[in-house]
Each structure stands twice: as C-alpha cells, then as structure tokens.
Design an enzyme around this catalytic site. Structure first.
Site, PDB file in Angstrom:
ATOM      1  N   LEU A 527      67.341  18.057  31.446  1.00  0.00           N
ATOM      2  CA  LEU A 527      68.133  17.272  30.503  1.00  0.00           C
ATOM      3  C   LEU A 527      67.733  17.604  29.086  1.00  0.00           C
ATOM      4  O   LEU A 527      68.471  17.398  28.153  1.00  0.00           O
ATOM      5  CB  LEU A 527      67.876  15.778  30.724  1.00  0.00           C
ATOM      6  CG  LEU A 527      68.385  15.200  32.031  1.00  0.00           C
ATOM      7  CD1 LEU A 527      67.908  13.767  32.169  1.00  0.00           C
ATOM      8  CD2 LEU A 527      69.895  15.248  32.047  1.00  0.00           C
ATOM      9  N   VAL A 535      62.154  17.322  30.690  1.00  0.00           N
ATOM     10  CA  VAL A 535      62.816  16.167  31.295  1.00  0.00           C
ATOM     11  C   VAL A 535      63.847  16.707  32.283  1.00  0.00           C
ATOM     12  O   VAL A 535      64.634  17.588  31.938  1.00  0.00           O
ATOM     13  CB  VAL A 535      63.525  15.305  30.235  1.00  0.00           C
ATOM     14  CG1 VAL A 535      64.116  14.066  30.876  1.00  0.00           C
ATOM     15  CG2 VAL A 535      62.555  14.925  29.125  1.00  0.00           C
ATOM     16  N   LYS A 549      60.171  12.935  33.734  1.00  0.00           N
ATOM     17  CA  LYS A 549      59.473  13.605  32.632  1.00  0.00           C
ATOM     18  C   LYS A 549      58.226  14.245  33.188  1.00  0.00           C
ATOM     19  O   LYS A 549      57.408  13.578  33.820  1.00  0.00           O
ATOM     20  CB  LYS A 549      59.041  12.584  31.577  1.00  0.00           C
ATOM     21  CG  LYS A 549      60.126  12.188  30.653  1.00  0.00           C
ATOM     22  CD  LYS A 549      59.522  11.397  29.509  1.00  0.00           C
ATOM     23  CE  LYS A 549      60.642  10.856  28.656  1.00  0.00           C
ATOM     24  NZ  LYS A 549      60.133  10.104  27.527  1.00  0.00           N
ATOM     25  N   ASP A 646      58.851   7.813  16.875  1.00  0.00           N
ATOM     26  CA  ASP A 646      59.843   8.890  16.838  1.00  0.00           C
ATOM     27  C   ASP A 646      61.251   8.313  17.005  1.00  0.00           C
ATOM     28  O   ASP A 646      62.022   8.750  17.849  1.00  0.00           O
ATOM     29  CB  ASP A 646      59.535   9.912  17.935  1.00  0.00           C
ATOM     30  CG  ASP A 646      60.195  11.258  17.667  1.00  0.00           C
ATOM     31  OD1 ASP A 646      60.670  11.468  16.524  1.00  0.00           O
ATOM     32  OD2 ASP A 646      60.255  12.082  18.597  1.00  0.00           O
TER      33      ASP A 646
END
Ligand code: NAG
Ligand code: NAG
Ligand code: NAG
Ligand code: NAG
Ligand code: NAG
Ligand code: NAG
Ligand code: NAG
Ligand code: NAG
Ligand code: NAG
Ligand code: NAG
Length: 777
Positions: A527, A535, A549, A646
């Site tokens: 992904l 991921v 992940k 983030d």
C-alpha cells in the site's frame, strides 16, 4: 575473494557468470556463480544463502515436492532446511550445492535430500580452498585459505554423480585432472557442463575438461574480474575495459542488453536476470513475464534455478523470489524463508575503487559488529551511482556506505529538481506520495544494519521455520517482555513470543499466516512505505482485509525490542473510531509486524491531490472534524499525551464509511521523549491539513509563489481574503461562511508562537460546531 583486486566483492565476481545459458536447450542453467546466494538446478533444485547473523550460517529452501498444487492456499509450497555448516561462499551445480566452510576453508557439497552428507571425496576433504565453482556434475576449486590476501593456487576437481538410487556420490576426477593445468596457478575459476575455465596468475584465460574445446577460448590474454558460465558458454568481465566478453554458444547471448553494466547475473532455464550496476535494479531477458519481476530499487545479490529467481533486497536484506513465467500462479514454487541475508561475501583486504565496505558499527544495539565470522573481514559491494525512477540521489557512495536514494516527494530544492521535478509526471508523483518518505537504505552502511537485524532473525529463524501453522492466533496473555513460555511451549515447538497485555483486543499473529495473507510480502500488495517500513494489504484466512506494517531494518535498529514492546503496549490501548486501530502484531524471527484495520478509501492526500474522487465540502468538513477528534483523543486521553509527530494528509485515511482515521502515529521515530512543543507542532501540522482541505493545493508546491501553503494562505486569511484560497474545483456551497470559519481555525493553528495556537480539543469542538450548523449546498 581475498584481495580487492582479485576479488572484486561479491557483485563483480558473481556477475556475468550465468548468462550464457541457453535459450535453445531443454534445461540450460547457469553454473559456477560463487556468491552469498546460490541455486542448484534441475528437478531437485534448491536455493541457499548466507545469513546476516554474523555467524555466516546457511539457510536453504527448496520445493515441497509433495505439494502437488502450488496454488492451493494453505499448504507450504517450499521447504527450508538449515543444518548446513557456516559458509564463506556458495556455488550451485545440478542437484547439489557446494561451499567453502567459514572456519577451515574446506570444501563442502550437499544435496537437499541429505544436507548433512558431505559429498566432497575424501582426498579433498582436508584441503583449504579459496574459490569454488560447481558445474553440472563436477566441481573445481582453487587451493589456498579462503580468507587470505593471496587467493592464488592450483586447482583440484572432483565429480558428483547420481548413483541410481536417487542419491549422489562423488569421486576424484580423471576427466578434469589434466596435466596441462596441474601446475598452473589460478586467480578465479568457473565451471559449466563438462568444462571449467579460469584466469591464471600470469594473465589470460585457460579452459579444460572434455567439453572445453567447444568454447573456443584460446589465446585469450585478458584478465577478468568475474567469470560465469552456462552449460556451453562462458562470460567474463574484462579487467581493463569493464566490458563483458563471451565464448561458446553464441545463441545464448542473443537477448543480452548491450551497453548496460551489471554487477550480478543469474541464469535460469530460459531467462537471465541481472542486477544493474547503476541503480541495482533487476532486469531480465529471455523467456520471462516482466510483471513478476520486483520493481523499484534494488537487490544486492540474485541467483536463479530453472524457473525461479531469488534475490536479497538492498533495502532490507530480505529474500524475495519470483517466477520467471506466468504459468506458475501466485505462490512461487520456491517460497523463501523470511530471513535477513548477507549482502555479499566476506573478504580480507580493502574494498578498492567503486566499492564500499559494510560498516556494522551502527548495529551496536544488536551486539553485532560484523557480519563476518572474523572481525578483520569486510563485505565489499559495488557502489550504486543512480537511483530508480521516483528517487533522487541524496548522498553519494563512500568507503563505508552506498549512495542514498531519497523519495522525490522529499525533494525540496534545485539539487533534485532535474531528477524529480520536471521528469515526474503527475501519476508518478501520486505514487510517490503514496510511498511517502521511503528512504532507500543505502547499500553500504545501512545494509549492514539490515544485515545485523537479519542476523538475529536468522538465528531465531532457524528454529522456527518448520513450525506448525495451527493455533496461529493467540490472545495476548502476559506482560511485556515476558516470554510466553507457560501455556504454549509444550503444545508445539513455537519460539518464545513476546506478548503484551492488550485486554482482549489485539491478537498475536503467526509470521506464516501474515506471509500467506500478503502473498509472501509481494510488491503488488504494498500500500505504501511509511517511515516505519513497508505497508502491505493482506487478506487473512477468514477473508478479513487488514493492513500489515512490517518494520524495516532501520526501524528495528533504532528501536530495541524493549522499546518495541513498550510501543506495542501503548498501541494496544489506543481505541477510537477516528484512529486506524491496531488489531494485532507478530514478533517472530526478528520480524516486527503490526496488523491494522484496512482503510479501503485510501488517504486524504490521494483524494485532495492524487486523482481519487475529489471530496465535496460536506465530506471535507466532516473529515476535518473527525481527524481533529482522532488527534484530540491522542493528545488528551493519555498521560503522557501521545504526540503524532507526522500529521499530514497522507496520514489521514478513509474507512469504508468514509470516516477519517488518523494513522502512523506513536511509532518511535526519535529517541527524545521530550514533549516540549510537540503537541503544538501537531496542531500546526493539522493547520496545514486544514489549509489543504480548504484550498485543494499541496502543503508545498513549486507551482505557487510562495511554495509553502502557510506563507501563501496566511496573509490572505489575515487580510480577510480567505475566499481567495478556497478550492474552486469543487462546487461552492451557497453559504461560504463555514469555509471561512475553517480558514480562521487554520490561521490560528499555524500561528508562529506556540502558546497562541489552540489545542486539538479547541479545534475539534469548533469543527464540531461548524459541521453541526451544516452547510447549505
Ligand atoms: C508439503 O506439502 C504437503 C502437501 O500439501 C504438506 O502436507 C506438507 O506439510 C508440506 N511439507 C512441508 C515441510 O511444508
Ligand atoms: C568447522 O565447522 C564444522 C561445521 O560446523 C565443524 O564440524 C568443525 O569441527 C569445525 N572445525 C574447526 C577446526 O573448528
Ligand atoms: C544407494 O547409494 C548409496 C550411496 O552411494 C549406497 O551406499 C547404497 O548402497 C545404495 N543403495 C542401493 C539400494 O543401491
Ligand atoms: C559435454 O556436452 C554434452 C552436450 O553438449 C553433454 O551431453 C556431455 O555430458 C558433456 N560432457 C560432460 C563431461 O559433461
Ligand atoms: C593480466 O594480469 C597479469 C598479472 O596477473 C599482468 O601481468 C598482465 O599484464 C595482465 N594482462 C592484461 C592484458 O591486462
Ligand atoms: C550488441 O552489440 C553488438 C555489436 O556491438 C551487435 O552485434 C548486437 O546485435 C547488439 N545486441 C543487441 C541486443 O543490441
Ligand atoms: C513455467 O514454469 C514451470 C515451472 O514453474 C515450468 O515447468 C514450465 O515449463 C514453464 N513454462 C514455460 C513456458 O517456460
Ligand atoms: C504475467 O504475470 C501476471 C501476474 O501473475 C499475470 O497477470 C499475467 O497474465 C502474466 N502475463 C502473461 C503474458 O502471462
Ligand atoms: C563505522 O562507522 C562508525 C560510526 O558511524 C565510525 O566511527 C567507524 O570509523 C566506521 N568504521 C569504519 C571501518 O570505517
Ligand atoms: C537541498 O535539499 C536537501 C534535502 O532535500 C538538503 O540536504 C540540501 O542541503 C539542500 N541544498 C541546498 C543548497 O539547499
């Protein structure tokens, strides 16, 4: 392999060897490649690779011959075995592999049927060898200790043959013990079907054996840094020109790409693959299905059996295998174990020009200072000089580290515009954004890190590869750091798992289960790649879609397992409808995998900037509010608060109901746990998200002046001209008041002074009011 001059690291030395083989013949395979990964050919073909444990252990995998249908979902298509002694180098023949023992430099040959039986005939068992080359049914080796600076010596050869009862035997070879070569001193050799060739001390190339005359190698005076061979052909890289020269079956060279330099080659029955010297990407020619070849950056080493090629990936040192042709369905016949492997061969001496030495010191945490059994040895690899499409070169190769490739999405100034800016078509940019912040770990030093990681993985892995699949999900049972020895250890031979209290919420997944669910962590399931690692989209056995992940080596290096466990403990406690929640995890064989809810509608970024359906204002306001609530939850519900660090549109995902979910938080990206200003910086970044939602433009966009969205929008908002920033590509509501309010909130969130910014709670409640008041569309 001993000196840099004679043994140019694994890459060169492995190089071309296999190319030649045969598009024509029924099974034409490459032989004689000596490297950290090698394959044996034929019915009983298998792969072996040297692991990254620092012990140079060998892990091997082959087909599961009893698994008749490779595509059947549950049965393992491949088998692993690892009871091979530690090796310095590997070279594959037909149905067997040979290596040089890392402790004594003695030769050792084995088949997958009886790996613990040494096939080297008694007269040669006690001799030290510096180089080994397995051919179709014979082996030649250069005498002399492997780890020395003087890798020159005379040659011994022996034959390995089938005894008729499905086992192999060997004998001293009369066929290859020619008088003419008995006194020659060789630098390196290679073997094929019925011949061996080598470069001699005085310079020039000599071939011997019953089929050697067919090659037409005579009077060749050049020296070669690498030699490789197919059944009836031979190639080498000229020391002087760096170019490839080949002899023998010319048909085999038909598809060979001209003008491209390779650092490693592998030959299958009807195809060849090579690692390019410039960007370390894989290219193949012959009969193969290009959609099966892994895309993107690079490999450190590859090997091929008849219809499968396997390699060691440069950004995580993980094994990856792909089928050459389309007839084999999703599961490759050779499904590699999840282990980190050595990027090259250990050697004595300096690496020399165009090479770098892996620096293992960055692996302090793992208590590993070298991937080699002796500390004075180094692994030299070829420097990359460029990066794959979508990445720019952010630092060049040094003595201790390969070049660094950085995703173009991080390109910020003119140093990378040429590479990234003008060339990147819109779709590519989109893709890049999906892969936000992927840092191609440099081959050199970073790869070493990976290796270190691998080491620990491999060590654990050896005991785990045969574990049973049943009972694959377990509820968390005990506390962090406590191995789950109690209940399960007697039921099966699973390795100790570290489990975390996560009341009834998170599951412990089995590595094998997640590997199946992601089709072996194949590229086409990815992904994106976050800072944490890859991921993958996965479909569990029960049909549930999840996102997995997988920590990359850099992540693992920078967080020890204790940190990871603490992290897990926190992640387990986080449950909110505006958060991408953790479903479970897997910590096996050094792997760290986190299993999350799958978000089918992608990222907010892709909707705003990436070509997915542009969202209408009703959706946009709702998404802003829900994202704010998710962040508020992180900031308010935990002591100490969880700082996202983030916040950006690519970390806001949309679930099946189009609800906004915050993703990618909390994973330790820095060691400093100092919260000073961090909450406020989340708020600031959320302000940028609001501006992006409002304007539809990116946070940083060179098409605008100024390129920074804050510098562009803030003055307009302050002058009460916020209407000028509203996205005109979406039909405006009749009443734009809510949008102007949104602009005001964004303006507050990006205030320069920390203490003037609102909290996430303020923002969440303001946005809630706006949404409640509703839009008149
Ligand atoms: C090989 O495949 C068979 C049949 O699918 C399966 O029963 C067996 O467990 C597999 N063997 C290994 C070692 O995985
Ligand atoms: C070298 O390693 C092999 C395999 O692990 C072992 O059997 C042998 O005893 C070792 N030899 C020495 C001299 O340590
Ligand atoms: C099979 O081969 C092995 C090794 O060469 C030999 O010792 C054995 O006697 C053979 N068995 C049969 C039944 O031929
Ligand atoms: C020489 O090559 C032929 C085919 O080209 C092959 O049949 C034969 O087995 C080879 N000789 C040896 C000793 O391998
Ligand atoms: C090959 O190497 C030898 C030394 O091993 C050197 O004397 C000779 O000149 C070299 N030949 C060529 C063509 O470079
Ligand atoms: C490679 O170059 C040679 C001569 O330079 C030429 O004969 C050959 O056809 C070329 N091969 C390809 C695949 O372009
Ligand atoms: C495709 O690969 C399989 C093995 O996976 C092999 O048996 C078959 O011959 C290959 N087909 C072609 C057309 O190469
Ligand atoms: C190549 O492989 C892909 C993926 O398995 C498959 O969809 C495609 O049909 C194959 N191409 C050919 C020409 O067989
Ligand atoms: C490896 O890196 C460390 C720190 O990054 C440095 O101090 C050391 O000198 C390096 N080792 C070598 C052999 O260059
Ligand atoms: C350009 O940006 C890179 C990071 O992308 C930075 O390392 C470098 O110092 C910058 N160069 C200049 C001249 O600003």
């Amino acid at each position: 392999m001993q000196t840099h001059q004679t043994i140019p690291g694994f890459s060169r030395s492995i190089l071309l060897s296999s190319l030649l083989l045969l598009l024509c013949c029924k099974t034409a395979s490459g032989f004689g490649l000596m490297g950290p990964i090698s394959a044996s050919f034929g019915e009983n073909g298998f792969f072996c690779a040297i692991d990254a444990s620092g012990k140079q252990n060998v892990v091997c995998w082959g087909k599961n011959s009893s698994a008749s249908t490779p595509s059947s979902a549950s049965s393992p298509t491949s088998v692993s075995f690892s009871n091979i002694p530690a090796m310095a180098a590997l070279s594959g023949g037909e149905g067997f592999l040979c290596g040089i023992l890392s402790n004594t430099s003695q030769a050792y040959c084995w088949s997958s049927i009886a790996p613990s039986v040494d096939l080297v005939p008694p007269p040669f068992k006690t001799t030290a060898y510096s180089h080994i080359a397995a051919g179709k049914s014979h082996v030649c080796a250069i005498r002399g200790p492997y780890y020395s600076d003087h890798d020159l010596g005379t040659v011994d050869c022996w034959e390995i043959f089938e005894t008729g009862n499905n086992s192999l035997s060997s004998k001293q070879s009369a066929l290859f013990s020619e008088q003419s070569i008995s006194n020659l001193v060789f630098k390196r050799i290679v073997s094929g079907e019925g011949f061996s060739c080598g470069g001699i001390r005085e310079g020039g190339l000599i071939c011997w054996g019953p089929n050697s005359s067919n090659l037409g190698v005579s009077g060749v005076l050049d020296n070669f840094t690498a030699l490789a061979s197919g059944k009836s052909s031979l190639c080498g890289i000229s020391e002087l020109s760096g170019e490839v020269q080949c002899w023998g079956d010319a048909d085999l060279l038909a598809g060979h790409p001209n003008g491209t330099q390779y650092v490693s080659l592998a030959a299958g029955a009807r195809h060849f693959c090579g690692i390019r010297e410039d960007n370390h990407g894989v290219e193949c020619w012959g009969v193969f299905n290009s959609s099966l070849i892994p895309k993107g950056p690079g490999f450190v080493a590859i090997a091929s059996t008849d219809f499968t090629t396997c390699g060691i990936r440069e950004d995580d040192l993980v094994l990856d295998c792909w089928a050459a042709n389309a007839s084999s369905s999703q599961k490759p016949e050779y499904d590699p174990p999840l282990e980190l492997c050595s990027p090259g061969l250990c050697s004595a001496g300096f690496c020399g020009v165009g090479k770098f030495a892996f620096n293992a010191s960055i692996l302090n945490e793992v208590d590993l200072t070298s991937l080699c059994v002796r500390k004075e040895l180094t692994i030299c690899s070829s420097c990359g000089s460029s990066c794959s499409e979508g990445f720019f070169l952010s630092s060049s190769c040094t003595e201790n580290a390969d070049r660094v490739c950085t995703a173009c999405s991080l390109c910020q100034n003119s140093t990378c515009w040429d590479i990234c800016g003008r060339q990147a078509p819109p779709e590519m940019k989109k893709k890049l954004w999906n892969h936000v912040r992927r840092l191609v770990i440099i081959f050199g030093s970073s790869a070493l890190c990976f290796l270190l990681i691998l080491i620990s993985w491999c060590v654990l892995g050896h005991s785990t590869t045969t574990q049973k699949e049943e009972g694959s999900k377990k509820q968390f049972k005990s506390c962090i750091g406590k191995p789950e020895l109690e209940a399960d250890s007697n039921e099966d031979s699973t390795p100790p798992l570290y489990v975390v209290p996560c009341p009834g919420m998170a599951q412990v997944f089995r590595l094998s289960e997640l590997k199946d669910a992601t089709n072996g962590f194949k590229e086409f399931n990815e992904l994106g790649r976050g800072s944490y690692g890859f991921v993958y989209k996965a479909v569990l056995a029960d049909g549930q879609q999840v996102a997995v992940k997988r920590a990359n080596a850099a992540t693992i290096i920078h967080t020890n397992s204790r940190d990871f466990e603490m992290e897990l403990e926190v992640l387990c406690k986080i449950r909110h409808c505006n958060i991408v929640n953790l479903l479970g995890y897997c910590s096996e064989m050094g792997e760290r995998l986190l299993v999350y809810e799958y978000m089918p509608h992608g990222t907010l970024y892709d909707h705003l900037h990436g070509g997915l359906s542009p969202l209408n204002w009703g959706f946009r306001l709702k998404i802003a509010m829900q994202a704010a609530k998710g962040l508020e939850y992180l900031h308010r519900e935990f002591v100490p608060p969880i700082v996202h660090r983030d916040v950006k549109t690519s970390n806001i995902l949309l679930d099946s109901e189009w609800g906004a979910r915050i993703a990618d938080f909390g994973l330790l990206t820095s060691n400093d746990k100092d919260l000073g200003g961090d909450l406020e910086s989340d708020v600031y970044n959320f302000g940028i998200v609001l501006l992006e939602i409002l304007s539809g433009r990116k946070a940083y966009d060179r098409d605008y002046t100024p390129p920074s969205i804050v510098e562009w929008a803030l003055p307009l908002i302050k002058q009460n001209k916020a209407a000028a920033i509203i996205d005109r590509y979406v039909a405006l509501p009749r009443n734009v008041e809510p949008l102007l309010k949104l602009a005001d909130i964004a303006g507050l969130a990006v205030k320069e002074k920390l203490n003037e910014r609102p909290t996430m709670s303020d923002i969440a409640s303001w946005l809630e009011h706006i949404v409640k008041d509703g839009l008149t569309l």
